[in-house]
Design a protein around this motif. Structure first.
Motif, PDB file in Angstrom:
ATOM      1  N   GLU A  84       3.354   5.467   6.454  1.00 52.84           N
ATOM      2  CA  GLU A  84       3.422   4.811   7.754  1.00 52.84           C
ATOM      3  C   GLU A  84       4.325   3.577   7.709  1.00 52.84           C
ATOM      4  OE1 GLU A  84       0.619   5.923   6.546  1.00 52.84           O
ATOM      5  OE2 GLU A  84      -0.433   7.021   8.124  1.00 52.84           O
ATOM      6  N   ARG A  85       4.894   3.265   8.846  1.00 51.97           N
ATOM      7  CA  ARG A  85       5.739   2.074   8.973  1.00 51.97           C
ATOM      8  C   ARG A  85       5.286   1.269  10.188  1.00 51.97           C
ATOM      9  NH1 ARG A  85       6.648   1.929   4.876  1.00 51.97           N
ATOM     10  NH2 ARG A  85       8.288   2.598   3.508  1.00 51.97           N
ATOM     11  N   GLY A  86       5.737   0.003  10.267  1.00 55.09           N
ATOM     12  CA  GLY A  86       5.502  -0.826  11.448  1.00 55.09           C
ATOM     13  C   GLY A  86       4.041  -0.903  11.832  1.00 55.09           C
ATOM     14  N   ARG A  87       3.783  -0.664  13.126  1.00 54.43           N
ATOM     15  CA  ARG A  87       2.429  -0.831  13.658  1.00 54.43           C
ATOM     16  C   ARG A  87       1.418   0.090  12.950  1.00 54.43           C
ATOM     17  NH1 ARG A  87       0.934  -0.355  19.957  1.00 54.43           N
ATOM     18  NH2 ARG A  87       2.093  -2.289  19.997  1.00 54.43           N
ATOM     19  N   ASP A  88       1.836   1.337  12.658  1.00 54.59           N
ATOM     20  CA  ASP A  88       0.913   2.280  12.003  1.00 54.59           C
ATOM     21  C   ASP A  88       0.520   1.763  10.626  1.00 54.59           C
ATOM     22  OD1 ASP A  88       1.004   3.898  14.155  1.00 54.59           O
ATOM     23  OD2 ASP A  88       2.616   5.174  13.376  1.00 54.59           O
ATOM     24  N   LYS A  89       1.492   1.206   9.924  1.00 52.17           N
ATOM     25  CA  LYS A  89       1.193   0.670   8.591  1.00 52.17           C
ATOM     26  C   LYS A  89       0.221  -0.507   8.708  1.00 52.17           C
ATOM     27  CE  LYS A  89       3.386  -1.183   4.479  1.00 52.17           C
ATOM     28  NZ  LYS A  89       4.637  -1.530   3.843  1.00 52.17           N
ATOM     29  N   ARG A  90       0.438  -1.345   9.718  1.00 58.43           N
ATOM     30  CA  ARG A  90      -0.444  -2.504   9.873  1.00 58.43           C
ATOM     31  C   ARG A  90      -1.880  -2.058  10.172  1.00 58.43           C
ATOM     32  NH1 ARG A  90       4.459  -4.674  12.132  1.00 58.43           N
ATOM     33  NH2 ARG A  90       3.877  -4.239  14.277  1.00 58.43           N
ATOM     34  N   ARG A  91      -1.996  -0.947  10.885  1.00 57.82           N
ATOM     35  CA  ARG A  91      -3.357  -0.446  11.159  1.00 57.82           C
ATOM     36  C   ARG A  91      -4.040   0.036   9.883  1.00 57.82           C
ATOM     37  NH1 ARG A  91      -2.459   2.002  17.121  1.00 57.82           N
ATOM     38  NH2 ARG A  91      -2.373  -0.074  18.050  1.00 57.82           N
ATOM     39  N   VAL A  92      -3.244   0.645   9.002  1.00 54.03           N
ATOM     40  CA  VAL A  92      -3.804   1.092   7.707  1.00 54.03           C
ATOM     41  C   VAL A  92      -4.264  -0.143   6.927  1.00 54.03           C
ATOM     42  CG1 VAL A  92      -3.264   2.231   5.516  1.00 54.03           C
ATOM     43  CG2 VAL A  92      -2.344   3.157   7.654  1.00 54.03           C
ATOM     44  N   LEU A  93      -3.440  -1.191   6.954  1.00 53.31           N
ATOM     45  CA  LEU A  93      -3.796  -2.430   6.230  1.00 53.31           C
ATOM     46  C   LEU A  93      -5.057  -3.066   6.826  1.00 53.31           C
ATOM     47  CD1 LEU A  93      -0.229  -4.019   5.791  1.00 53.31           C
ATOM     48  CD2 LEU A  93      -1.641  -2.988   4.005  1.00 53.31           C
ATOM     49  N   ALA A  94      -5.169  -3.024   8.161  1.00 54.30           N
ATOM     50  CA  ALA A  94      -6.343  -3.615   8.816  1.00 54.30           C
ATOM     51  C   ALA A  94      -7.606  -2.838   8.446  1.00 54.30           C
ATOM     52  CB  ALA A  94      -6.148  -3.633  10.330  1.00 54.30           C
ATOM     53  N   ILE A 124       0.876  -1.173   0.000  1.00 58.51           N
ATOM     54  CA  ILE A 124       0.000   0.000   0.000  1.00 58.51           C
ATOM     55  C   ILE A 124       0.917   1.229   0.000  1.00 58.51           C
ATOM     56  CG2 ILE A 124      -0.179   0.081   2.532  1.00 58.51           C
ATOM     57  CD1 ILE A 124      -3.158   0.792   2.144  1.00 58.51           C
ATOM     58  N   ALA A 125       0.544   2.228  -0.798  1.00 53.92           N
ATOM     59  CA  ALA A 125       1.375   3.441  -0.840  1.00 53.92           C
ATOM     60  C   ALA A 125       1.051   4.280   0.391  1.00 53.92           C
ATOM     61  CB  ALA A 125       1.084   4.220  -2.116  1.00 53.92           C
ATOM     62  N   THR A 126       1.893   4.199   1.377  1.00 53.71           N
ATOM     63  CA  THR A 126       1.663   4.965   2.610  1.00 53.71           C
ATOM     64  C   THR A 126       3.003   5.280   3.265  1.00 53.71           C
ATOM     65  OG1 THR A 126       0.755   4.823   4.849  1.00 53.71           O
ATOM     66  CG2 THR A 126       1.254   2.743   3.802  1.00 53.71           C
TER      67      THR A 126
END
Ligand SMILES: Cc1cc2nc3c(=O)[nH]c(=O)nc-3n(C[C@H](O)[C@H](O)[C@H](O)COP(=O)(O)OP(=O)(O)OC[C@H]3O[C@@H](n4cnc5c(N)ncnc54)[C@H](O)[C@@H]3O)c2cc1C
Length: 465
Positions: free
Chosen positions: A422-432, A418-420
């Protein structure tokens, strides 16, 4: 589908009711999903008439080892998968939530209560006939095979005959997988041995000192004891690295860590040893450690493998293992709808398709049942979007371009990028969040019946109270 296949499928459907083989996590979930759609099911569970080496009771969905369904947090893909299952009306999740015990951020259950409540819920369903019998042939009608990692030898033999030699495995030899973004590219270099095959591999170079320190750590690391029923003579191709190290300190440097044909661009020299990483998905978000199957405990793997130059901050989406496990070559045999390509009235679910874990196994049973119900209604089979935990897992294990197939668990590394920023936990929240949106849209688009009747009502009705 050819006319012949359509014809076979129709005649199979006439052989009512649906058969589910195996009343474990996947089979029980499948039975529930079918029954609550009003579809009669005959469930074959061989226990207690025939036992397995890991189950101890006659209950359905017995948890054979840990009482944990792993993380409950959406920061992990298995946490997200659980949420997706709740939205799809999962019985396993409903009972797990009711029988939960304190376990920090994990969802753990009282195992006795879990299996008892789940068994009661299934037995109470008027659509279900539970047959305590081993089935060692594939029935002609619509069937879901969910006999798990300890599939009975009789049925395993039948599956082998049906699929052909080499399409059913009895042991997994899993090498760890790391995320691409956690690999230190200032140390690791891309190259294939002798320049053959372009820059297909990532190579973690080691000096002499680093190599022997690593071997020493491997030799002294804690390993998972081998259970009696798992004991096997290791084939050369699936020997754990600690077993190789035990044969002599240089064995690994002549085996999976051999440096021949590789030059470190930083020094222009051949490293003393090399750990090779091979791309594991088409988007190159995941890399597996070539030849690094291991029985080191999970905490020890994280500690020891992070000694490898370039992997100091490695994020492991799957850790290594080597154990008894019956599973099929899903990339060759299965459609993403979980139907066998060559026998589309037969669906396969659970650990047998090469997913790892209680939650993943149950989720596969849920999807197989949704698709059996759709076949019965003359509808096309469906697969959740690849942006969801279930969709990404199913698409990974049924990708026909995949070679050297080994079981996989749900993890964010399987998701499309995903083009974002965010990294790590923040990125995973975007994916969720994206997964939740896409699953909801998918449910609406295909009219998936996601409502769940109240479990206590079902149990009360069945017990006549
Ligand atoms: C020893 C061991 C420990 C594990 N520990 C964990 C863990 O701690 N956490 C985790 O997440 N995962 C664990 N797993 C992996 C996996 O998630 C579980 O095995 C899970 O139960 C798989 O679900 P399933 O429905 O596919 O198979 P199962 O739950 O094993 O269900 C299969 C059922 O089919 C029945 N059966 C088999 N053959 C036949 C036949 N021919 N006819 C009729 N019935 C048949 C069996 O009796 C069984 O009830 C473990 C696996 C093993 C082998």
């Amino acid at each position: 589908m050819s006319d012949r296949q359509i014809c076979d499928l129709r005649s199979a459907i006439c052989n009512f009711p649906v058969t589910v083989i195996g009343g474990g996590l996947a089979g029980s979930e499948a039975v529930w999903q079918l029954a609550r759609r009003g579809i009669p099911v005959r469930l074959y569970e061989m226990r207690p008439v025939r036992v397995t080496a890991a189950h101890h009771t006659d209950r359905l969905a017995e948890l054979v080892c840990s009482n944990s369904f792993r993380s409950a947090s959406l920061d992990t893909a298995v946490g997200l998968l659980k949420e997706e299952m709740r939205r799809l009306g999962s019985l396993v999740m409903q009972v797990a939530d009711r029988t939960r015990v304190p376990a920090g951020s994990a969802l753990a259950v009282d195992r006795e209560q879990f299996a008892s409540e789940l068994t009661a819920a299934i037995v109470a369903l008027p659509e279900v006939t539970l047959v305590r019998e081993e089935l060692s042939v594939l029935p002609d009608g619509l069937t879901i095979v969910a006999t798990g990692p300890l599939t009975s030898p009789g049925l395993a033999q039948c599956l082998q005959q049906t699929f052909g030699q080499g399409y059913l495995y009895f042991y997994d030899a899993i090498a760890p997988i790391v995320t691409s973004e956690s690999i230190d590219r200032s140390i690791v270099f891309s190259a294939s041995r002798y320049g053959k095959g372009g820059e297909d591999y990532l190579n973690c170079p080691m000096t002499r000192d680093e190599y022997y320190r690593f071997v020493d750590a491997v030799l002294h690391a804690q390993t998972v004891p081998t259970k009696n029923f798992e004991r096997c003579v290791y084939f050369e191709g699936c020997m754990p690295i600690e077993e190789m190290a035990r044969r002599g300190p240089d064995t690994l440097s002549f085996g999976p860590m051999r440096p021949v044909g590789l030059l470190d661009p930083r020094t222009g020299q051949r490293p003393y040893a090399v750990v090779q990483l091979r791309q594991d998905d088409h988007e190159a978000t995941l890399y597996n450690m070539v030849g690094f199957q291991t029985k080191m405990t999970y905490p020890e793997q994280r500690r020891v493998l992070r000694m490898i130059p370039g992997l100091e901050h490695a994020e492991f989406v799957r850790l290594g293992s080597l154990h008894r496990n019956t599973f099929i070559n899903s990339p060759r045999l299965l459609l993403p709808t979980l139907q066998l390509r060559a026998r589309q009235h037969t669906f396969v679910a659970g650990q047998l398709i090469g997913v790892e874990g209680y939650v993943e196994s149950a989720a596969a049973g849920l999807l197989a049942a949704i698709n059996v119900a759709r076949v019965l209604r003359d509808q096309e089979g469906v697969v959740p979007p690849a942006t969801t935990a279930l969709g990404s897992l199913v698409q990974y294990i049924t990708d026909p371009r995949r070679h050297d197939f080994q079981p996989m668990n749900a993890n964010y590394g399987l998701f499309p990028t995903i083009a974002t920023r965010e990294r790590g936990r923040d990125k995973r929240r975007v994916l969720a969040a994206r997964a939740a949106r896409d699953l909801q849209a998918w449910i609406a688009e295909h009219g998936i019946d996601a409502g769940t009747p109240d479990l206590s009502e079902v149990v009360r009705a069945g017990s006549g109270s």
